[in-house]
Scaffold this active site. Sequence first.
Site, PDB file in Angstrom:
ATOM      1  N   ASP A  24       0.911  -1.056   0.014  1.00 21.64           N
ATOM      2  CA  ASP A  24       0.149  -0.009  -0.012  1.00 21.64           C
ATOM      3  C   ASP A  24       0.973   1.227  -0.198  1.00 21.64           C
ATOM      4  O   ASP A  24       1.480   1.450   1.084  1.00 21.64           O
ATOM      5  CB  ASP A  24      -0.896  -0.111   1.251  1.00 21.64           C
ATOM      6  N   LYS A  85       3.210  11.312  -3.333  1.00 24.01           N
ATOM      7  CA  LYS A  85       2.412  10.503  -4.315  1.00 24.01           C
ATOM      8  C   LYS A  85       1.529  11.430  -5.170  1.00 24.01           C
ATOM      9  O   LYS A  85       0.935  11.326  -6.213  1.00 24.01           O
ATOM     10  CB  LYS A  85       1.290   9.615  -3.483  1.00 24.01           C
ATOM     11  N   GLU A 184      -7.061   0.593  -4.804  1.00 23.26           N
ATOM     12  CA  GLU A 184      -6.939   0.430  -3.311  1.00 23.26           C
ATOM     13  C   GLU A 184      -8.298   0.231  -2.843  1.00 23.26           C
ATOM     14  O   GLU A 184      -8.388  -0.768  -2.023  1.00 23.26           O
ATOM     15  CB  GLU A 184      -6.591   1.862  -2.764  1.00 23.26           C
ATOM     16  N   ASP A 206     -12.219   5.787   2.276  1.00 24.57           N
ATOM     17  CA  ASP A 206     -11.097   5.892   2.722  1.00 24.57           C
ATOM     18  C   ASP A 206     -10.637   7.148   3.056  1.00 24.57           C
ATOM     19  O   ASP A 206     -10.537   8.058   2.227  1.00 24.57           O
ATOM     20  CB  ASP A 206     -10.144   5.344   1.465  1.00 24.57           C
TER      21      ASP A 206
HETATM   22  P1  ADP Z   1      -2.666   7.604   4.091  1.00 27.42           P
HETATM   23  O1  ADP Z   1      -3.563   6.581   3.357  1.00 27.42           O
HETATM   24  O2  ADP Z   1      -3.164   8.810   3.680  1.00 27.42           O
HETATM   25  O3  ADP Z   1      -1.158   7.153   3.642  1.00 27.42           O
HETATM   26  P2  ADP Z   1      -3.349   6.535   6.717  1.00 27.42           P
HETATM   27  O4  ADP Z   1      -4.343   5.808   6.116  1.00 27.42           O
HETATM   28  O5  ADP Z   1      -1.987   5.886   7.075  1.00 27.42           O
HETATM   29  O6  ADP Z   1      -2.834   7.532   5.502  1.00 27.42           O
HETATM   30  O7  ADP Z   1      -3.950   7.448   7.573  1.00 27.42           O
HETATM   31  C1  ADP Z   1      -3.153   8.102   8.279  1.00 27.42           C
HETATM   32  C2  ADP Z   1      -3.847   9.256   9.483  1.00 27.42           C
HETATM   33  O8  ADP Z   1      -4.594   8.209  10.059  1.00 27.42           O
HETATM   34  C3  ADP Z   1      -3.284  10.091   9.952  1.00 27.42           C
HETATM   35  O9  ADP Z   1      -3.750  11.397   9.944  1.00 27.42           O
HETATM   36  C4  ADP Z   1      -3.329   9.727  11.466  1.00 27.42           C
HETATM   37  O10 ADP Z   1      -3.286  10.566  12.423  1.00 27.42           O
HETATM   38  C5  ADP Z   1      -4.739   9.005  11.344  1.00 27.42           C
HETATM   39  N1  ADP Z   1      -4.614   7.988  12.531  1.00 27.42           N
HETATM   40  C6  ADP Z   1      -4.107   6.916  12.782  1.00 27.42           C
HETATM   41  N2  ADP Z   1      -4.465   6.307  13.916  1.00 27.42           N
HETATM   42  C7  ADP Z   1      -5.542   6.950  14.624  1.00 27.42           C
HETATM   43  C8  ADP Z   1      -6.423   6.702  15.513  1.00 27.42           C
HETATM   44  N3  ADP Z   1      -6.233   5.781  16.407  1.00 27.42           N
HETATM   45  N4  ADP Z   1      -7.156   7.770  15.598  1.00 27.42           N
HETATM   46  C9  ADP Z   1      -7.676   8.522  14.826  1.00 27.42           C
HETATM   47  N5  ADP Z   1      -6.687   8.828  13.795  1.00 27.42           N
HETATM   48  C10 ADP Z   1      -5.781   8.104  13.528  1.00 27.42           C
HETATM   49 MG    MG Z   2      -4.180   5.026   2.372  1.00 30.84          MG
END
Ligand code: ADP
Ligand code: MG
Length: 627
Positions: A24, A85, A184, A206
């Site tokens: 991912d 990205k 995705e 998402d």
């Molecule tokens: P991306 O797909 O954009 O790479 P992710 O799916 O990894 O990102 O999501 C990252 C986001 O999720 C960040 O803003 C992070 O702070 C938030 N996040 C991760 N864990 C938690 C949680 N327990 N509660 C709220 N937000 C969270």
């Molecule tokens: Mg993502």
Amino acid sequence: MLLQISEPGLSPAPHQRKLAIGIDLGTTNSLVASVRSGTAETLPDASGEHILPSVVHYGTQCTLTGTDARRLAAEDPLNTIISVKRFMGRGVEDIRALGDVLPYRFTRTDGGMPFIETVQGEKSPVQVSAEILRALRGRAEETLGGDLLGAVITVPAYFDDAQRQATKDAARLAGLEVLRLLNEPTAAAVAYGLDQGGEGTIAVYDLGGGTFDISILRLRRGVFEVLATGGNTALGGDDFDQMVAGWILEQAGLDIKALDPEQYRKLLDAACAAKEALTDSDTVSINFDGWSGEITKTIFDSLVDPLIDRTIKSVKKSLRDAKLKAADINEVVMVGGSTRVPRVRERVADLIGKQPLTDIDPDRVVAIGAALQADILAGNKPADEMLLLDVIPLSLGLETMGGLMEKVIHRNTTIPVARAQEFTTFKDGQTAMAIHVLQGERELVDVNRSLARFVLRGIPPMPAGMARIRVTFQVDADGLLSVSAREESSGVAASIEIKPSYGLEESEITEMLQASYTFAKEDKEARNLLERRVEAERIIEAVQNALAIDGDILLSPEERAELAEQARHLAETTKSHDADLIAKTTEEVAKASEVFAARRMNAGIRAALSGQAVDAFEALGADKTEK
Ligand code: ADP
Ligand code: MG
């Protein structure tokens, strides 16, 4: 939209398992997963972290990725690339349109691919992405202890060809064989095994760090179709952090302008930590710059509600686009770290009227789905497992003169898709055309896979090259390829329906791809030679035809003999393997016949030609005019 391919053979013994991974490649965070002892799981780094922040730092001494790089974002923003990205496969104009105040200095902004200036020189988004992929590849190789067969890499459903291509280029640069790019949302649905179920409509919500994507998928007979996509490329968990940060400043009586970049970074980190902690508790204490206080879930919910509203609007819009009502959605899959926020889950459940699927860790679900696909693609699954595809695995095209394949739809194009190309006749008075549909990556027909043949008849007789035959390739939502051909001036048409990749085994696909890389140079040379020969034969044919029809009316005996001799000489030359010589001789004959051609034009001979009919059909003329 997905085609199905069943895998041949039985599940191999464990020691024969081929190592394949799912990646991912996220805007904020990236993960790698693999199927081990029957279950897909994400792989941690040496310190036990599963998530790799998608950040690359170019330092004077070395290059860092992930958490180490992220730490340097505030300190050295120009050389620390985050959210790369967003730049993948985009031109300078697209990047300007992102509107963000990007800290980076883009160079070569004269159109084409922009580069980011760093202390290590210019870096393209593809190179930056490759750094992230290389880190994940290294992690996988260490954990799995072996050479990787390849990877399934996920991309947003809305990624266009250029963005997908850029992703693949990054993988190649990182030394990864791309088994497939997978959407995705499809990966997320696969992780929940929804592809195993019956029919249904699935919404994938998402909400990541900086982006929000909503996809509406329809599953029918094991085939996924993307009905609608929507979202917001500038809305995500980072905005939640901003809201909390604003609240902290207000409580602490601080002015944002009084903060230096480092303090600001610390503020955002404190806000983010509070946000994440609020997922599991009702109140969280915050310490920032001498101030300390508490934030409650209720306050937090009221801060982020306006942001969630915007995602809900996007979902409604996508439902409208897909011509569906909320009640038509059978399952909602939650993806992205920000869907951990309980308020987000509540609001989505309210809208759709059912509890969203959240059992699988929302920031791992995409990688897990990708790993499941990678495992099947690597051939580790028994025969009854179905392989899901949402792109065309091999290019589709048709045979042109000289035994060459002309690609009409390139591999990895997402389906459904329709593409058309125009072709023309090779001989004067040609009334039929053989259409030979092919699949594969090679230049020559013989080494590609033949899918079908059909004949377009009833083309009105015209001089060679005058007919305009539009051939349309269409791959529909059920994975069926139909090819139709139509002569534009007369409207005569013919078509055929084909199942393109059904029965084509993944090993065959890999083999064909391998061969296309191995033989790329030879193929190109062979193609060049064949094209020259076709061109030469076209001229010979035209000259001989013209000579036969009115050579003795319009030419003196000497002129006639001379031209005939030149055509004969060209025919002789055609047998050689010297493409350049053939081209040169063709040129000479073409020049020598110009006077004759002009006289024929003047004599109005072209009109007389339409009386001619050629019964036998001829192969397709190679003369292609774009789309
Ligand atoms: P991306 O797909 O954009 O790479 P992710 O799916 O990894 O990102 O999501 C990252 C986001 O999720 C960040 O803003 C992070 O702070 C938030 N996040 C991760 N864990 C938690 C949680 N327990 N509660 C709220 N937000 C969270
Ligand atoms: Mg993502």
